[in-house]
Design a protein around this motif. Structure first.
Motif, mmCIF file in Angstrom:
data_model
loop_
_atom_site.group_PDB
_atom_site.id
_atom_site.type_symbol
_atom_site.label_atom_id
_atom_site.label_comp_id
_atom_site.label_asym_id
_atom_site.label_seq_id
_atom_site.Cartn_x
_atom_site.Cartn_y
_atom_site.Cartn_z
ATOM 1 N N ILE A 127 0.835 -1.200 0.000
ATOM 2 C CA ILE A 127 0.000 0.000 0.000
ATOM 3 C C ILE A 127 0.874 1.257 0.000
ATOM 4 C CG2 ILE A 127 -0.187 0.113 2.525
ATOM 5 C CD1 ILE A 127 -3.149 0.936 2.083
ATOM 6 N N GLU A 128 0.457 2.261 -0.768
ATOM 7 C CA GLU A 128 1.138 3.551 -0.830
ATOM 8 C C GLU A 128 0.089 4.642 -0.639
ATOM 9 O OE1 GLU A 128 4.714 3.464 -3.775
ATOM 10 O OE2 GLU A 128 3.093 2.363 -4.758
ATOM 11 N N GLU A 129 0.505 5.897 -0.707
ATOM 12 C CA GLU A 129 -0.465 6.974 -0.589
ATOM 13 C C GLU A 129 -0.183 8.067 -1.607
ATOM 14 O OE1 GLU A 129 -0.266 8.692 3.361
ATOM 15 O OE2 GLU A 129 1.113 10.230 2.676
ATOM 16 N N ILE A 130 -1.238 8.784 -1.952
ATOM 17 C CA ILE A 130 -1.106 9.966 -2.794
ATOM 18 C C ILE A 130 -1.775 11.131 -2.072
ATOM 19 C CG2 ILE A 130 -0.947 8.751 -5.004
ATOM 20 C CD1 ILE A 130 -3.922 9.282 -5.435
ATOM 21 N N ILE A 131 -1.307 12.335 -2.354
ATOM 22 C CA ILE A 131 -1.886 13.550 -1.790
ATOM 23 C C ILE A 131 -2.500 14.345 -2.933
ATOM 24 C CG2 ILE A 131 -1.456 15.647 -0.482
ATOM 25 C CD1 ILE A 131 -0.967 13.150 1.154
ATOM 26 N N LEU A 132 -3.782 14.656 -2.818
ATOM 27 C CA LEU A 132 -4.503 15.359 -3.877
ATOM 28 C C LEU A 132 -4.694 16.823 -3.496
ATOM 29 C CD1 LEU A 132 -7.221 12.630 -4.501
ATOM 30 C CD2 LEU A 132 -5.166 13.035 -5.865
ATOM 31 N N ASP A 133 -4.325 17.722 -4.401
ATOM 32 C CA ASP A 133 -4.435 19.161 -4.151
ATOM 33 C C ASP A 133 -5.811 19.678 -4.574
ATOM 34 O OD1 ASP A 133 -1.709 19.427 -3.308
ATOM 35 O OD2 ASP A 133 -1.121 19.286 -5.416
ATOM 36 N N ASN A 134 -6.484 20.387 -3.681
ATOM 37 C CA ASN A 134 -7.760 21.044 -4.012
ATOM 38 C C ASN A 134 -8.686 20.117 -4.796
ATOM 39 O OD1 ASN A 134 -6.888 23.598 -2.897
ATOM 40 N ND2 ASN A 134 -5.578 23.794 -4.707
ATOM 41 N N TYR A 135 -8.859 18.914 -4.297
ATOM 42 C CA TYR A 135 -9.596 17.885 -5.033
ATOM 43 C C TYR A 135 -11.082 18.218 -5.136
ATOM 44 C CZ TYR A 135 -11.246 13.325 -6.480
ATOM 45 O OH TYR A 135 -11.842 12.304 -7.173
ATOM 46 N N ASN A 136 -11.646 18.085 -6.347
ATOM 47 C CA ASN A 136 -13.057 18.410 -6.568
ATOM 48 C C ASN A 136 -13.853 17.250 -7.159
ATOM 49 O OD1 ASN A 136 -12.103 18.288 -9.161
ATOM 50 N ND2 ASN A 136 -12.595 20.409 -9.711
ATOM 51 N N GLY A 137 -13.295 16.031 -7.089
ATOM 52 C CA GLY A 137 -14.008 14.868 -7.594
ATOM 53 C C GLY A 137 -13.613 14.447 -8.992
ATOM 54 N N ASP A 138 -12.739 15.213 -9.643
ATOM 55 C CA ASP A 138 -12.323 14.892 -11.009
ATOM 56 C C ASP A 138 -11.308 13.749 -10.988
ATOM 57 O OD1 ASP A 138 -11.447 14.765 -13.604
ATOM 58 O OD2 ASP A 138 -11.161 16.922 -13.840
ATOM 59 N N PRO A 139 -11.642 12.591 -11.579
ATOM 60 C CA PRO A 139 -10.718 11.446 -11.550
ATOM 61 C C PRO A 139 -9.408 11.702 -12.283
ATOM 62 C CG PRO A 139 -12.546 11.028 -13.043
ATOM 63 C CD PRO A 139 -12.895 12.269 -12.284
ATOM 64 N N LYS A 140 -9.369 12.713 -13.154
ATOM 65 C CA LYS A 140 -8.123 13.012 -13.863
ATOM 66 C C LYS A 140 -7.014 13.378 -12.885
ATOM 67 C CE LYS A 140 -10.312 14.576 -18.165
ATOM 68 N NZ LYS A 140 -10.514 15.721 -19.085
ATOM 69 N N ASP A 141 -7.384 14.044 -11.782
ATOM 70 C CA ASP A 141 -6.389 14.396 -10.765
ATOM 71 C C ASP A 141 -5.790 13.141 -10.142
ATOM 72 O OD1 ASP A 141 -7.028 17.034 -11.231
ATOM 73 O OD2 ASP A 141 -8.427 17.171 -9.551
ATOM 74 N N VAL A 142 -6.661 12.171 -9.870
ATOM 75 C CA VAL A 142 -6.221 10.920 -9.253
ATOM 76 C C VAL A 142 -5.360 10.119 -10.226
ATOM 77 C CG1 VAL A 142 -6.979 8.754 -8.215
ATOM 78 C CG2 VAL A 142 -8.292 10.844 -7.828
ATOM 79 N N ILE A 143 -5.831 9.989 -11.455
ATOM 80 C CA ILE A 143 -5.109 9.190 -12.443
ATOM 81 C C ILE A 143 -3.740 9.788 -12.732
ATOM 82 C CG2 ILE A 143 -5.136 8.392 -14.840
ATOM 83 C CD1 ILE A 143 -8.169 8.160 -14.601
#
Length: 206
Positions: free
Chosen positions: A96-112
Motif C-alpha cells: 500500500i502507498e499513498e497519494i496527496i490530492l491538491d484542491n480535489y473536486n471529484g475529477d478522476p483526472k487528478d487521481v489518475i
C-alpha cells in the motif's frame, strides 16, 4: 494502544510531542518522530480525517497515530488517499502507498495523474476503482470480478476523503491463469489475512 490526557485547546503539534514522550515512558515499541507522524480520526477500525499541526485537538475523540516514512506532505485543502496496485498477471497486489490530492473536486483526472506519476504507467492505460474504506475486505482472487473498474474516458466522479483506498491497475495486463495448486495456496493465505481483519473489527464491536 495507549491512553493520553490532553488539555482542551492543545495544538496538534504539541500533542504529538506529548505522545512521543509518553510512548517512551510506556515502552511502546514504535519509533515516533515529530515531523514523521500524523494524527487522524479513529472511526472504529477505520482511519479518518488527518489533523494538521496548526489545528486544535478535539479531546473527546479517539485517534490513530500513524508513523510516516518521510515528512508529512498533507496540508490544508488536500486529501490523503491510500492506493494499492493490482497486478492481474501475477494475481497479487503491491504494498500500500499513498497519494496527496491538491484542491480535489471529484475529477478522476487528478487521481489518475498521481497514479501515473507513482507507477510509471501512462494515464490512458490506468483503470481504477471507487474509494473504499480501509482496510478493504476482499481476496486477491476476487479483485478483478467484484470491484467495479473505471477508466479516464468514463468521466466517473470520484468521491474521496482522507483515508479512503483506491485500487488501480494497468489495463493492458492479462489475467494470470492459476493452477489448482496456486489457487489453493492463495485462497489459504487470503482467508487467514481476512480473518485477522474480522477479528480486529470484532474487538471494536463492528
Amino acid at each position: 494502544m495507549m491512553e493520553s490526557i490532553v488539555a482542551k485547546g492543545t495544538p496538534v503539534r504539541e500533542f504529538k510531542k506529548q505522545i512521543i514522550e509518553e510512548a517512551k515512558v510506556q515502552g511502546i515499541d514504535c519509533v515516533l518522530e515529530l515531523d514523521k507522524m500524523r494524527l487522524r480520526d479513529k472511526i472504529g477500525v477505520y482511519p479518518g480525517t488527518v489533523y494538521l499541526d496548526h489545528q486544535v485537538i478535539d479531546a473527546g475523540k479517539k485517534m490513530y497515530v500513524e508513523p510516516l516514512k518521510g515528512l508529512e506532505k498533507k496540508h490544508k485543502a488536500q486529501r490523503q488517499v491510500y492506493v494499492i496496485r493490482w497486478r492481474p498477471s501475477q494475481c497479487s497486489v503491491d504494498p500500500i502507498e499513498e497519494i496527496i490530492l491538491d484542491n480535489y473536486n471529484g475529477d478522476p483526472k487528478d487521481v489518475i495523474g498521481k497514479l501515473s506519476e507513482l507507477s510509471g504507467v501512462s494515464v490512458e492505460y490506468i483503470s481504477y476503482t471507487e474509494g473504499k474504506q480501509f482496510p478493504v475486505e476482499i481476496s486477491c482472487l476476487d479483485i478483478d470480478n467484484e470491484l467495479i473498474w473505471y477508466r479516464i474516458a468514463g468521466g466517473y466522479s470520484l468521491r474521496l476523503y482522507d483515508g479512503r483506498v483506491i485500487y488501480y491497475k494497468d489495463k493492458r495486463e492479462t489475467k494470470k491463469e492459476l493452477t489448482d495448486k496456486e489457487r489453493s495456496e492463495i485462497q489459504e493465505a487470503e482467508t487467514a489475512r481476512l480473518e485477522k481483519i474480522k477479528e480486529c473489527k470484532s474487538k471494536h464491536g463492528l
